[in-house]
Design a protein around this motif. Structure first.
Motif, PDB file in Angstrom:
ATOM      1  N   ASP A  11      -9.732   4.133  -5.938  1.00  0.00           N
ATOM      2  CA  ASP A  11     -10.463   4.415  -7.172  1.00  0.00           C
ATOM      3  C   ASP A  11      -9.882   5.697  -7.760  1.00  0.00           C
ATOM      4  O   ASP A  11      -9.697   6.685  -7.032  1.00  0.00           O
ATOM      5  CB  ASP A  11     -11.961   4.588  -6.906  1.00  0.00           C
ATOM      6  N   ARG A  62      -9.740   1.006 -10.668  1.00  0.00           N
ATOM      7  CA  ARG A  62      -9.507   0.674  -9.264  1.00  0.00           C
ATOM      8  C   ARG A  62      -8.223  -0.119  -9.140  1.00  0.00           C
ATOM      9  O   ARG A  62      -7.961  -1.044  -9.908  1.00  0.00           O
ATOM     10  CB  ARG A  62     -10.672  -0.137  -8.723  1.00  0.00           C
ATOM     11  N   TRP A  81       0.839  -1.207   0.000  1.00  0.00           N
ATOM     12  CA  TRP A  81       0.000   0.000   0.000  1.00  0.00           C
ATOM     13  C   TRP A  81       0.870   1.251   0.000  1.00  0.00           C
ATOM     14  O   TRP A  81       0.617   2.190  -0.754  1.00  0.00           O
ATOM     15  CB  TRP A  81      -0.928  -0.015   1.218  1.00  0.00           C
ATOM     16  N   SER A  93     -11.839   7.835  -4.725  1.00  0.00           N
ATOM     17  CA  SER A  93     -12.113   7.353  -3.374  1.00  0.00           C
ATOM     18  C   SER A  93     -10.987   6.417  -2.954  1.00  0.00           C
ATOM     19  O   SER A  93     -10.332   5.796  -3.796  1.00  0.00           O
ATOM     20  CB  SER A  93     -13.477   6.659  -3.286  1.00  0.00           C
ATOM     21  N   ILE A  94     -10.788   6.352  -1.659  1.00  0.00           N
ATOM     22  CA  ILE A  94      -9.700   5.541  -1.106  1.00  0.00           C
ATOM     23  C   ILE A  94     -10.236   4.812   0.118  1.00  0.00           C
ATOM     24  O   ILE A  94     -10.863   5.422   0.990  1.00  0.00           O
ATOM     25  CB  ILE A  94      -8.510   6.443  -0.688  1.00  0.00           C
ATOM     26  N   ASP A  95      -9.988   3.501   0.174  1.00  0.00           N
ATOM     27  CA  ASP A  95     -10.319   2.706   1.347  1.00  0.00           C
ATOM     28  C   ASP A  95      -9.008   2.076   1.809  1.00  0.00           C
ATOM     29  O   ASP A  95      -8.488   1.161   1.151  1.00  0.00           O
ATOM     30  CB  ASP A  95     -11.368   1.647   1.001  1.00  0.00           C
ATOM     31  N   LEU A  96      -8.470   2.590   2.889  1.00  0.00           N
ATOM     32  CA  LEU A  96      -7.150   2.203   3.379  1.00  0.00           C
ATOM     33  C   LEU A  96      -6.937   0.692   3.355  1.00  0.00           C
ATOM     34  O   LEU A  96      -7.724  -0.059   3.930  1.00  0.00           O
ATOM     35  CB  LEU A  96      -6.947   2.735   4.809  1.00  0.00           C
ATOM     36  N   HIS A  97      -5.883   0.293   2.670  1.00  0.00           N
ATOM     37  CA  HIS A  97      -5.446  -1.100   2.540  1.00  0.00           C
ATOM     38  C   HIS A  97      -6.417  -1.981   1.753  1.00  0.00           C
ATOM     39  O   HIS A  97      -6.258  -3.205   1.742  1.00  0.00           O
ATOM     40  CB  HIS A  97      -5.149  -1.739   3.896  1.00  0.00           C
ATOM     41  N   HIS A  98      -7.419  -1.376   1.094  1.00  0.00           N
ATOM     42  CA  HIS A  98      -8.358  -2.152   0.279  1.00  0.00           C
ATOM     43  C   HIS A  98      -8.346  -1.723  -1.187  1.00  0.00           C
ATOM     44  O   HIS A  98      -8.158  -2.548  -2.063  1.00  0.00           O
ATOM     45  CB  HIS A  98      -9.780  -2.063   0.836  1.00  0.00           C
ATOM     46  N   LYS A 147      -5.551  11.681  -1.085  1.00  0.00           N
ATOM     47  CA  LYS A 147      -6.831  11.645  -0.363  1.00  0.00           C
ATOM     48  C   LYS A 147      -7.930  11.761  -1.410  1.00  0.00           C
ATOM     49  O   LYS A 147      -7.675  12.230  -2.534  1.00  0.00           O
ATOM     50  CB  LYS A 147      -6.923  12.775   0.656  1.00  0.00           C
TER      51      LYS A 147
END
Length: 165
Positions: free
Chosen positions: A91, A113, A30, A83-88, A58
């Protein structure tokens, strides 16, 4: 031994899927995709290199960078973070631009993604980008996308091994 880079081009569905598994923990992988100091070390396919001008990692932020050739020639790119989902996942929208981040409408724009999944031996990264047309994918292929992304991800593997990220 390094895991291979897998590149799938689906012209009918207008997407490219790049998959690579790293023998490294997910938080380390990541970091390699979210920190400019690390991105600058592997994003550009050798002998080219990436050089970050601006990065705000961000949602709503962006990464403005140059691909710098051995003769100091620069080609600019911009990745907008949707969009960002930490460690997932991350986008994003990715396109060629000028040094101020203004869109170059003559070259393809992609949306996609970057997904990160923990595996038994490390981390799998799936980088799926979609395009407006088959012609956009053909243009990227002609520009050397597959060879370029493969080199970059192999460079990332070497960086992780060297720095023990």
């Amino acid at each position: 031994m390094s895991n291979p880079v897998n590149v799938i081009k689906n012209l009918k569905e207008k997407f490219i899927l790049v998959t690579k598994e790293f023998n490294a923990p997910l938080p380390n992988v990541w970091r390699a995709f979210s920190e400019k100091e690390l991105l600058d070390q592997w994003w550009g396919p050798s002998p080219w290199r990436a050089e970050t001008k601006t990065m705000l990692f961000k949602p709503g932020g962006y990464w403005l960078y140059a691909m710098v050739g051995p003769d100091n020639q620069k080609h600019w790119g911009r990745m907008n973070y949707i969009s960002i989902d930490l460690h997932h996942f991350i986008d994003m929208e990715d396109f060629f631009c000028d040094e101020n981040g203004n869109l170059n409408g003559e070259l393809p724009i992609s949306k996609g993604r970057i997904a990160f999944t923990k595996t038994e031996s490390g981390t799998k990264v799936e980088f799926k980008t979609t395009y407006a047309s088959e012609a956009d994918i053909h243009k990227l292929v002609e520009m050397g996308f597959e060879q370029g992304i493969t080199l970059c991800l192999e460079q990332l593997t070497q960086l992780m091994n060297k720095k023990n990220l």
